[in-house]
Design a protein around this motif. Sequence first.
Motif, short mmCIF file in Angstrom:
data_model
loop_
_atom_site.label_atom_id
_atom_site.label_comp_id
_atom_site.label_asym_id
_atom_site.label_seq_id
_atom_site.Cartn_x
_atom_site.Cartn_y
_atom_site.Cartn_z
N LYS A 11 4.26 1.53 -11.20
CA LYS A 11 3.80 2.16 -12.45
C LYS A 11 4.89 3.07 -13.02
O LYS A 11 5.40 2.83 -14.09
CB LYS A 11 2.53 2.95 -12.17
N ASN A 12 5.24 4.08 -12.24
CA ASN A 12 6.19 5.07 -12.79
C ASN A 12 7.54 5.05 -12.10
O ASN A 12 8.56 5.34 -12.71
CB ASN A 12 5.60 6.48 -12.64
N SER A 13 7.55 4.76 -10.80
CA SER A 13 8.80 4.88 -10.04
C SER A 13 9.80 3.80 -10.43
O SER A 13 9.41 2.69 -10.80
CB SER A 13 8.53 4.72 -8.54
N VAL A 14 11.08 4.14 -10.26
CA VAL A 14 12.14 3.13 -10.35
C VAL A 14 12.05 2.31 -9.06
O VAL A 14 11.88 2.88 -7.98
CB VAL A 14 13.53 3.82 -10.43
N ILE A 15 12.14 1.00 -9.15
CA ILE A 15 12.10 0.17 -7.94
C ILE A 15 13.50 -0.38 -7.67
O ILE A 15 14.12 -1.01 -8.51
CB ILE A 15 11.08 -0.99 -8.06
N ALA B 299 9.21 -2.20 -14.22
CA ALA B 299 9.44 -1.56 -15.52
C ALA B 299 10.79 -0.84 -15.48
O ALA B 299 11.52 -0.78 -16.47
CB ALA B 299 8.32 -0.57 -15.80
N HIS B 300 11.12 -0.30 -14.29
CA HIS B 300 12.40 0.43 -14.15
C HIS B 300 13.11 -0.08 -12.90
O HIS B 300 12.91 0.45 -11.80
CB HIS B 300 12.14 1.94 -14.00
N PRO B 301 13.92 -1.13 -13.02
CA PRO B 301 14.60 -1.68 -11.83
C PRO B 301 15.93 -1.00 -11.53
O PRO B 301 16.57 -0.43 -12.43
CB PRO B 301 14.85 -3.14 -12.22
N ARG B 302 16.33 -1.04 -10.26
CA ARG B 302 17.67 -0.55 -9.88
C ARG B 302 18.24 -1.47 -8.80
O ARG B 302 17.53 -1.89 -7.89
CB ARG B 302 17.58 0.88 -9.33
N GLU C 62 0.83 -1.21 0.00
CA GLU C 62 0.00 0.00 0.00
C GLU C 62 0.87 1.26 0.00
O GLU C 62 0.65 2.19 -0.78
CB GLU C 62 -0.92 -0.01 1.24
N ILE C 63 1.88 1.28 0.88
CA ILE C 63 2.74 2.48 0.97
C ILE C 63 3.49 2.69 -0.34
O ILE C 63 3.58 3.83 -0.84
CB ILE C 63 3.74 2.36 2.16
N ALA C 64 3.98 1.60 -0.94
CA ALA C 64 4.70 1.74 -2.22
C ALA C 64 3.77 2.33 -3.28
O ALA C 64 4.17 3.20 -4.06
CB ALA C 64 5.24 0.38 -2.68
N GLY C 65 2.50 1.89 -3.27
CA GLY C 65 1.52 2.42 -4.24
C GLY C 65 1.33 3.92 -4.05
O GLY C 65 1.29 4.69 -5.01
N LEU C 66 1.26 4.35 -2.79
CA LEU C 66 1.06 5.77 -2.51
C LEU C 66 2.29 6.59 -2.94
O LEU C 66 2.17 7.70 -3.47
CB LEU C 66 0.79 6.00 -1.02
N LEU C 67 3.48 6.02 -2.71
CA LEU C 67 4.72 6.73 -3.09
C LEU C 67 4.79 6.89 -4.61
O LEU C 67 5.13 7.97 -5.12
CB LEU C 67 5.95 5.94 -2.61
N ASP C 68 4.44 5.82 -5.31
CA ASP C 68 4.48 5.83 -6.77
C ASP C 68 3.50 6.90 -7.29
O ASP C 68 3.85 7.74 -8.13
CB ASP C 68 4.08 4.42 -7.26
N GLU C 69 2.30 6.89 -6.72
CA GLU C 69 1.26 7.82 -7.15
C GLU C 69 1.64 9.28 -6.86
O GLU C 69 1.28 10.19 -7.58
CB GLU C 69 0.01 7.48 -6.32
N MET C 70 2.40 9.47 -5.77
CA MET C 70 2.76 10.82 -5.34
C MET C 70 3.87 11.41 -6.21
O MET C 70 4.16 12.60 -6.13
CB MET C 70 3.20 10.73 -3.88
N ALA D 70 8.13 -8.87 -0.68
CA ALA D 70 7.60 -7.50 -0.78
C ALA D 70 8.25 -6.76 -1.95
O ALA D 70 7.56 -6.11 -2.75
CB ALA D 70 7.82 -6.75 0.52
N VAL D 71 9.58 -6.86 -2.07
CA VAL D 71 10.25 -6.12 -3.16
C VAL D 71 9.76 -6.66 -4.51
O VAL D 71 9.47 -5.88 -5.43
CB VAL D 71 11.79 -6.23 -3.05
N SER D 72 9.62 -7.99 -4.63
CA SER D 72 9.17 -8.56 -5.91
C SER D 72 7.78 -8.05 -6.28
O SER D 72 7.53 -7.65 -7.42
CB SER D 72 9.09 -10.09 -5.85
N GLU D 73 6.88 -8.04 -5.28
CA GLU D 73 5.51 -7.62 -5.62
C GLU D 73 5.45 -6.12 -5.91
O GLU D 73 4.75 -5.69 -6.83
CB GLU D 73 4.54 -8.01 -4.50
N ILE D 74 6.18 -5.35 -5.15
CA ILE D 74 6.20 -3.90 -5.41
C ILE D 74 6.74 -3.65 -6.83
O ILE D 74 6.22 -2.83 -7.57
CB ILE D 74 7.03 -3.17 -4.33
#
Length: 522
Positions: free
Chosen positions: A71-75, A97-100, A35-43, A62-66
Amino acid sequence: MTDTTKQDRVLIFDTTLRDGEQSPGATMTHAEKIEIAGLLDEMGVDIIEAGFPIASEGDFAAVSEIARLSKNSVICGLARAQFGDIDRCWEAVKHAAHPRIHTFIGTSPLHRAIPNLTMDEMADRIHETVTHARNLCDNVQWSPMDATRTELDYLYRTVEIAIKAGATTINIPDTVGYTAPRESADLIRKLLENVPGADEIIFATHCHNDLGMATANSLAAVEAGARQIECTINGLGERAGNTALEEVVMALKVRNDIMPFQTQVDSTKLMNISRRVATVSGFAVQFNKAIVGKNAFAHESGIHQDGMLKNAETFEIMRPEDVGLTETNIVMGKHSGRAALRSKLENLGYELGDNQLKDVFVRFKELADRKKEIYDDDLIALMRTATDPESDRIKLKSMHVVCGTDGPNVAKMTLIVDGAELSTEQTGDGPVDASFKCIKVLVDHSARLQLYQVHAVTEGTDAQATVSVRLEEDGRIVTGQAANTDTVVSSAQAYIHALNRLLVRREKGGTDKREISYKDAG
Ligand code: KIV
Ligand code: ZN
């Protein structure tokens, strides 16, 4: 007027789910991390450090699912300077989509002593591990842990090796919160001037807040040329925490005249995510915390109020709505309907499904029966107590307490445990102690109470009390929250909430204990 489109971008790297979550007791559940990762991405956070995949199965999952849901953020995932760590990290982040990959090693004399490596041996290790990471992923961040206490020449040397091996971001951590603003800026400036290839990569700043200078140090580093700030929501993190995301974002916005840099964070989402992180981590935000504290926009003193009425700018350098704080007013009462509740909750950042709304509406009506005026903060507290569908094996049916100056404090309680009604009566050192004893007698557990916190949600003697409880049993840490106009009932409900979560954790097995910590840098 300033043309902000021409300003340099500063990347916001959020590490609430890695450095923040490593703070003892701040453990979040899998669902909460998602949930928090979703909010960070959206923000609009540019990079989310989602965890430390080698540390535990839970972190990996958790890292795999995030990564999959991003959507937009680098993970980004964290990895020590070891091939096994880096491979595990890649396995988790590669779904994004954008791994680091973020790999690190402690370069200061104190940290070099832990894996017992000479300077040359460590230099070789950096070359090998960054090369390995870069062969897996195009986007590699390298950190010399405890950079601010590393010999300058050795820092230049190691940073140069990492750049040559393919690191695209070099992070300069002030791991123990030791530096000060001028020194923080000087260090970035010197690295840019003296390390070959430094102009081709991005320098990041990662500051801890032990001396209360993390935000100032981060901003000073940016002025000297760093273009990524590492931070956490509410400044969560071990000891005094990390740089607070909300502080750097708002400082760059409000003082853009002297710090002409842009972030892409939507600041109107700050308040909502701050509340969510406080709730799920069990770390309440101090009232006078900059930007997101309850008093950050309150004007209590007579002089301030007078000034505010004449002109809000007299005492306000930013508007409450800039950080997503809607006006606190009497929102609803007994006669308000479900549609009005849904719309008000949406304004506060909560999107509810029909079933969840039904549950919240019932509890809203109960509250309205006890409390005439219901404020935004009451609704937020109500949401904190929203039932957890995956964990409600224990329910409070009824309780009564006798307390006061004379005689023993007695609690009588009936719980529904897995459908069976169980009752007991216990005495204790105060009504809360007596109530917790009842729960302990009715539900077999050996959990230790690590934290018990009570806050009044609003003013007035009919205010709700929000209670946070943290329990630890066999290395599993859980938090529970509840709000009620009766502090003792709220305490019992918070304890039960935590216990319900503990039962789920017991069934799933495993513990929160990480096999390794990021401090085992070698
Ligand atoms: O504070 C620190 O040094 C860290 C590193 C792992 C980047 O968190
Ligand atoms: Zn850190």
